[in-house]
Structure formats: C-alpha cells, structure tokens
Design an enzyme around this catalytic site. Structure first.
Site, mmCIF file in Angstrom:
data_model
loop_
_atom_site.group_PDB
_atom_site.id
_atom_site.type_symbol
_atom_site.label_atom_id
_atom_site.label_comp_id
_atom_site.label_asym_id
_atom_site.label_seq_id
_atom_site.Cartn_x
_atom_site.Cartn_y
_atom_site.Cartn_z
ATOM 1 N N LYS A 272 1.700 -4.248 4.339
ATOM 2 C CA LYS A 272 2.583 -4.914 4.013
ATOM 3 C C LYS A 272 3.472 -5.491 5.319
ATOM 4 C CE LYS A 272 2.369 -4.768 -0.938
ATOM 5 N NZ LYS A 272 1.562 -6.622 -1.109
ATOM 6 N N ARG A 346 -5.700 -3.844 -8.369
ATOM 7 C CA ARG A 346 -7.360 -3.943 -9.316
ATOM 8 C C ARG A 346 -7.641 -2.630 -9.433
ATOM 9 N NH1 ARG A 346 -9.456 -7.852 -4.349
ATOM 10 N NH2 ARG A 346 -6.816 -8.351 -4.873
#
Length: 497
Positions: A272, A346
């Site tokens: 990130k 996920r």
C-alpha cells in the site's frame, strides 16, 4: 456504565447534572423543560428568547440552577422539531449529554426523555448512544486523560415499565459490546497481534459462558486452509483461527458469523502507499465486531445456536510472503490465483466461511473492512450488503434498520463472477477495476457452500474520520448491534429456509 431507570418529576434527580432536550416549539413543549423554567422563575424562556440558549439540532447550552432545583446544572441540548424525535435523535441526544459530562468531570448524569417519547425504542436509543459516547481513544497516552468515565446513567421518564427496563439493559449490553470492538480496533499492530487477539477472545469466552477453540498454523495446514496460511506467510506472527460457540437453541438453524481479522495490513508485496497505512491496524474490525457480538449474545442468551469465527493474521511482505502469481488452495479445495496480495481479506474469509460450515453453520454472515471500492460507492455512512438468499438478506437489513445502522443492498450476478476467471486456477483473487466491492463479494460467495449467506463490507463505516457531537473520532464498532439483532430475531422467529 450502570444504568438506572426511574419515573417522576425533577425531585427524583439525584445527580449534580440533568440533561434535557430543548425543542423548537419552546420550553412549554414538554413538561420537563416547562417545570425547569417555572422553578427558575422564567429564566430559561428568557434565555431562549434572547438567543443565549438555542433549540437548534445538537446545539449545547448550560445553565446553573442557583439552588432552585435539586441539581446544580442543566445541560440543554437542541432537539429540533418535537415531531422528528425518534430513537436516532434519542441516541444522539444522550451521546452528546454523556460527552459533555465526561469533559466537565461528572461521573454520573441524569438524562430526561420527553413525555410521550419514553417508549422502549427511545430509551434503547438513548442508552446505546450514551454507552457509545462513554469511550476514550486515549488508552495509549502517558498523561492522565482530562475527561472522566461516566459510571452512572439515570434515565428520568414519565412512565417506568418492565419493557422499558429490558430495552435499557439490552442497549447497555450492545453499547459496551460495540466499545469492546472499538477498543480492539484502536490497538496498534505491535500490541494486538493475532496471538494476542486470540487470547482476548478466550477471555471474552470465559467471562460470558461461550465455548472456545483456536487453531494454530499446523492444525490449519492439516485442514487445508491455504487462504489464511498464505496471507500469514510474510509475517513472523503466526495466524490463528478462533471459534466461539454459543448454544441456546434446539432447532436446526445455526448462525455462523465470520470476521476478517487482519491485525495489520501492509498490502504484502502489492504494498500500500505509505500515506494512511497506519490506519491498517483497524483491518481487524470485522473480527472485532464478531467478538463484540458474541459477548453480547453471551449476556442476552437468545434461543438460537451461534458460531463465531475470527480469521486472524497479519499481511506483510516478508521473505516468505505470498507473491502475485502464486496458487493457493482454500479449505473447500478451490484453487486461487493471486493477482494482488492486497486482496488478502477475501482469502482469510474464504477459509473462515468454510470453517463455519464445518462447525454446523446453516446461515452465514461475514463482516469485513474489505474494499476501498465500497468506500467510493457508499462513503463512510452506509455499510454495503451483499446476499445470496433474499429472505436471509432481508433479515439482516431489517435488523440494521431496527438498530439504526445504515446499510444498503448491492447487486451480485454471474456477469461479475466472470471478472474473477483465471486461466490456471478455479478463481482469481482480484478482478479488474470495475465494481470492486461486488467482485470481492462474488469471490466470497464461492466459499459459502450454497447456504444462505450475507456479506457486510464495513470498509467505510468501521471508522469516523472526524469527531462528531455524540461519538468520538475513531473506530465505530459498526455491525455489533445489527448482528446481535439478527441473532435475537432468529431466536424469536426462526431462520428463513
């Protein structure tokens, strides 16, 4: 916070401070402000007329009573139009009152609800708002906090019933459970590791008569939970998979609650940007919401069985971290091509859903700070809801409306599934830039086993980025109230088939 409910007039107030709503219709609109004005020889009405005290929504004023009333100070909180008073207005009103008491050093407070509005919903809103307001984000500051905890909250009503008392106690439980989730989300990654989180969950289980189990990485390896293990590979901190079980029903339905618990998310090799990365300590807010819900369930004891699963890991770019192009195998045997290591939530939820099914779950809800795309779509106000089974999705949406947590249903469909196609595996862990929140939910559906399933994307709602009059900047504890209400509703009405 100890909550008491009492009926009567101003002589019943036993605290130094009384908070009352002030409506646009004037001091005579409700008996409590009318009586205060009479006892102060009309000074309240004069202050309103002069503009020194305003009924503007959420405006705050204060008057000393100069010995004319059994309390020393009255906090007047603008409540807008009387006809607009509802549970949400009561929640905000009581939250503002508690935050005022905290900043002025008052450990106890009486809150008067207007006559005609002291029904169970209004009382529940007020107590829930008060509990949420009685929270500090300064737990890691070395100096003593300037504000104090409000230890006692008295509700002054015109009518005191068993229904009202029950509503007040439930709201206190929900508020304190949400504050548990908020406190966890406020802890940095060097303090709240997966192992530490698992121990916190153990303590909650022991305190609230819940069954507890935790799987370590070797046990997960035996079960084939490659999504969770792959996510954890880059970190020196081992992953944990916690199961909490509450047995309260004799029916066939078992609700499975699954929470994403990434205690720090750097994005892994798909790292990130540095700006705001420190916020990623809160990427475990879904697991915190599930733990808070299980605590509330342990106190409320609904007549239904519930399994809570916490998927706990870090996501770091260590020397053994998963890489773009890797293939992982989830607990249900599906293979996953990794296109983006920052789409790790996920992966852990996939194994969490499979594990909940193995524990007997017949109806699933997962909750996660999953996608920035959901923040773009719905902002920081509304949680995204995705479901495979409309009757079960409606149970969740109705619970959210009841508890005052804004949620909005988003679509699913085969067209979105095609974005997740992989040339070399059963599914890819990322699609293209279109409909990112939907494709993430579509991915999760592959691991829900065909049972009724709902996904809550709380990426935007898990944190307030600004200080509000009734709730501090920081973690919100979102979804605890909704999930608890879902469980209670199923315990009362049964689960849809």
């Amino acid at each position: 916070m100890q909550v008491t409910v009492q009926s009567g007039g101003l002589e019943a107030v036993s605290t130094e401070v009384l908070a009352v709503p002030l409506f646009e219709e004037g001091v005579e609109a409700v008996p409590v402000t009318a009586e205060i004005d009479r006892r102060l020889n009309g000074q309240l009405a004069l202050a309103v007329a002069a503009g020194h005290v305003s009924p503007k929504l959420n405006g705050i004023s204060s008057l000393l009573t100069l010995g004319l009333l059994p309390f020393t100070r009255v906090i007047l909180i603008g409540a807008g139009k009387q006809d607009d008073w509802d549970a949400q207005r009561a929640r905000t009103f009581a939250g503002i009152a508690v935050r005022q008491a905290r900043t002025t050093g008052q450990p106890s407070l009486t809150v008067a609800l207007p006559a005609g509005a002291d029904n169970a919903a209004s009382v529940a809103g007020a107590v829930h708002g008060a509990a949420l307001a009685n929270f500090s984000t300064a737990q890691f500051k070395s100096t003593e906090p300037e504000d104090v905890d409000v230890e006692g909250l008295n509700l002054l009503l015109t009518d005191d019933t068993d229904k009202v008392r029950t509503a007040a106690e439930k709201a206190r439980i929900l508020g304190e459970a949400a504050n548990l989730a908020r406190s966890l989300a406020n802890e940095p990654g060097n303090v709240l590791t997966p192992t530490t989180f698992a121990e916190r969950a153990r303590a909650v289980a022991e305190a609230h008569s819940l069954e507890y189990d935790v799987l370590d990485e070797s046990q997960m390896q035996d079960l084939g939970y490659g999504g969770l293990l792959g996510t954890s590979r880059g970190s020196a901190e081992p992953a944990k998979l916690v199961t909490l079980r509450y047995t309260g029903g004799t029916g066939e339905a078992t609700i499975g609650l699954v929470g994403k618990g990434i205690t720090f998310d750097s994005g892994g090799i798909s790292i990130k940007p540095a700006a705001q990365m420190h916020r990623m300590k809160g990427d475990m807010s879904g697991a915190a919401a599930v733990l808070g819900t299980m605590r509330a369930i342990g106190e409320l004891r609904p007549k239904v069985n519930v399994v809570g699963v916490l998927c706990l890991s870090e996501n770091l770019p260590g020397p053994t971290a998963m890489k773009p192009g890797d293939i992982l195998t989830a607990g249900n045997g599906k293979t996953i091509e990794i296109l983006n290591t920052d789409a790790e939530g996920r992966l852990v939820l996939a194994d969490g859903l499979v594990h909940a099914l193995s524990q007997g779950a017949t109806h699933l809800v997962d909750v996660a700070t999953l996608t920035g795309a959901c923040v773009v779509a719905l902002g920081s106000v509304t949680t995204g809801v995705f479901g495979s089974h409309q009757p079960w999705t409606d149970v969740v949406l109705n619970a959210a409306r009841h508890t005052g947590e804004p949620m909005w249903q988003m679509p699913l469909g085969a067209e979105y599934r095609r974005q997740m196609d992989s040339d070399i595996a059963d599914i890819a862990n990322a699609g293209n830039r279109e409909a990112g929140a939907i494709t993430a939910a579509t991915f999760l559906q592959e691991f829900a086993g065909g049972v009724p399933w709902v996904h809550l994307d709380i990426a935007g709602t898990a944190r307030n980025e600004k200080d509000l009059p009734h709730i501090a900047k920081g973690p919100t504890g979102v979804a605890v109230a909704t999930l608890t209400q879902v469980v209670e509703n199923v315990g009362r009405d049964g689960a849809p088939s």
